[in-house]
Design a protein around this motif. Structure first.
Motif, PDB file in Angstrom:
ATOM      1  N   TYR A  90       0.921  -1.209   0.030  1.00 27.72           N
ATOM      2  CA  TYR A  90      -0.002  -0.080  -0.177  1.00 27.72           C
ATOM      3  C   TYR A  90       0.810   1.369   0.123  1.00 27.72           C
ATOM      4  N   GLY A 212      -7.407   0.343   1.298  1.00 21.23           N
ATOM      5  CA  GLY A 212      -6.397  -0.536   0.671  1.00 21.23           C
ATOM      6  C   GLY A 212      -5.266  -0.792   1.577  1.00 21.23           C
ATOM      7  N   PRO A 215      -6.688  -5.957   4.165  1.00 20.30           N
ATOM      8  CA  PRO A 215      -7.158  -6.891   3.320  1.00 20.30           C
ATOM      9  C   PRO A 215      -8.736  -7.072   2.681  1.00 20.30           C
ATOM     10  N   LEU A 216      -8.939  -7.390   1.437  1.00 19.02           N
ATOM     11  CA  LEU A 216     -10.089  -7.429   1.024  1.00 19.02           C
ATOM     12  C   LEU A 216     -11.125  -7.962   1.803  1.00 19.02           C
ATOM     13  N   ARG A 224     -16.409  -5.537  -0.992  1.00 15.25           N
ATOM     14  CA  ARG A 224     -15.675  -6.089  -1.618  1.00 15.25           C
ATOM     15  C   ARG A 224     -15.645  -6.104  -3.211  1.00 15.25           C
ATOM     16  N   LEU A 227     -14.751  -2.322  -4.018  1.00 19.83           N
ATOM     17  CA  LEU A 227     -13.334  -2.294  -3.884  1.00 19.83           C
ATOM     18  C   LEU A 227     -12.368  -3.243  -5.160  1.00 19.83           C
ATOM     19  N   THR A 228     -13.207  -4.064  -5.789  1.00 19.37           N
ATOM     20  CA  THR A 228     -12.653  -4.644  -6.717  1.00 19.37           C
ATOM     21  C   THR A 228     -12.950  -4.223  -8.307  1.00 19.37           C
ATOM     22  N   ALA A 234      -8.220  -3.175  -4.860  1.00 12.07           N
ATOM     23  CA  ALA A 234      -7.813  -4.237  -4.605  1.00 12.07           C
ATOM     24  C   ALA A 234      -6.665  -4.788  -5.339  1.00 12.07           C
ATOM     25  N   THR A 237      -3.345  -3.407  -3.908  1.00 13.01           N
ATOM     26  CA  THR A 237      -2.856  -3.855  -2.845  1.00 13.01           C
ATOM     27  C   THR A 237      -2.839  -5.286  -2.289  1.00 13.01           C
ATOM     28  N   THR A 238      -4.307  -5.768  -2.243  1.00 20.08           N
ATOM     29  CA  THR A 238      -4.562  -7.193  -1.709  1.00 20.08           C
ATOM     30  C   THR A 238      -4.110  -8.049  -2.546  1.00 20.08           C
ATOM     31  N   PHE A 239      -4.400  -8.127  -3.888  1.00 21.04           N
ATOM     32  CA  PHE A 239      -4.024  -8.986  -4.987  1.00 21.04           C
ATOM     33  C   PHE A 239      -2.524  -9.166  -5.098  1.00 21.04           C
TER      34      PHE A 239
END
Length: 283
Positions: A90, A212, A215-216, A224, A227-228, A234, A237-239
């Motif tokens: 992030y 971000g 985690p998603l 979710r 944010l996707t 996502a 950051t998460t992916f």
């Protein structure tokens, strides 16, 4: 046979012209970056201040995570080192946005209301390129560096050693995330063609970016999805963090590339429509 040669001959000048235009834009951006470096050498205190502010913001982002995992070892399948890795990602992404994107799109309102856009549209380069990449805040690279340090610390603590495919997946996903976030911010900024001022919208954007840090899976299902696809933080950051941990996949990478291509196309269409509706500030 002659028709085939004619078609090929017609295509070649166009292709060469397109390639020449891209090289010219790349050289222009390199000049922008050089000028930014020169400016930064004249204001060294700005670099130090930016570094200190970035470290404070990074610390404020890590403290809630340390407090949360002070009572548990795992939250929705995420351990503390994995979330620290995510915070590092992030920090890198937001740092890159602050270096290359924010200094430009935050000026969009003034470009339109003060008539500066008139001069931009007369330049022999893409107006959208100029407005999106003209200004570079080199000092924010310190936040990218601190993010890399936190990312490495998180990976070491979690005992994860990503292999080459995992690193490649993470890099591509992060690049897609950058493109997607930049296109969303660009689309919101280009609304200034009709709204005149997009300052409040930019404020909302920056606050949404804070999601971000986490985690998603920490969010409800509806959030979710938002944010996707709607605000695709996502992918930034998460992916990438999951890819580094071996929980990625090329299908997700392909989806990120496809979504990025669609987003770039839509923003380009919005820009062209905005320019067509633009009336000079002096008129």
């Amino acid at each position: 046979m002659s028709e085939t040669r004619t078609y090929a001959d017609d295509r070649q000048p166009l292709d060469r012209n397109w390639l020449h235009k891209q090289v010219r834009h790349l050289r222009l951006w390199r000049r922008f970056f050089t000028q930014a470096l020169v400016r930064e050498t004249h204001y060294r205190a700005h670099f130090v201040t930016t570094l200190l502010v970035g470290l404070v913001q990074l610390g404020l982002g890590i403290v809630p995570i340390l407090l949360l995992f002070g009572f548990t070892q795992e939250v929705h399948g995420w351990s503390r080192p994995e979330v620290i890795t995510l915070v590092g990602v992030y920090q890198i992404i937001t740092g890159l946005m602050a270096v290359f994107i924010a200094p430009n799109l935050q000026r969009m309102t003034s470009y339109i209301t003060e008539g500066e856009l008139d001069g931009v549209l007369l330049r022999p380069v893409s107006g959208q390129f100029y407005l999106t990449f003209r200004w570079i805040n080199v000092a924010e690279l310190s936040n990218v560096a601190s993010g890399i340090v936190v990312l490495v610390i998180g990976l070491v603590q979690s005992g994860v050693t990503p292999n080459v495919p995992q690193i490649l997946q993470a890099l591509v996903l992060a690049a897609c995330g950058l493109v997607l976030l930049a296109t969303v911010w660009s689309a919101l900024s280009f609304l200034a063609f009709w709204l005149q001022s997009v300052g409040p919208i930019a404020f909302i954007y920056l606050n949404l970016m804070e999601a971000g840090r986490y985690p998603l899976v920490f969010f409800p299902v509806a959030v979710r999805a938002f944010l996707t696809f709607a605000f695709p933080v996502a992918f930034a950051t998460t992916f990438p963090a999951q890819a580094l941990a071996g929980d990625g996949g090329w299908t997700r990478v392909a989806g990120g590339i496809a979504l990025s291509a669609v987003a770039v196309t839509l923003v380009r269409m919005l820009w062209r429509r905005g320019v067509r509706s633009y009336a000079s500030a002096s008129s």
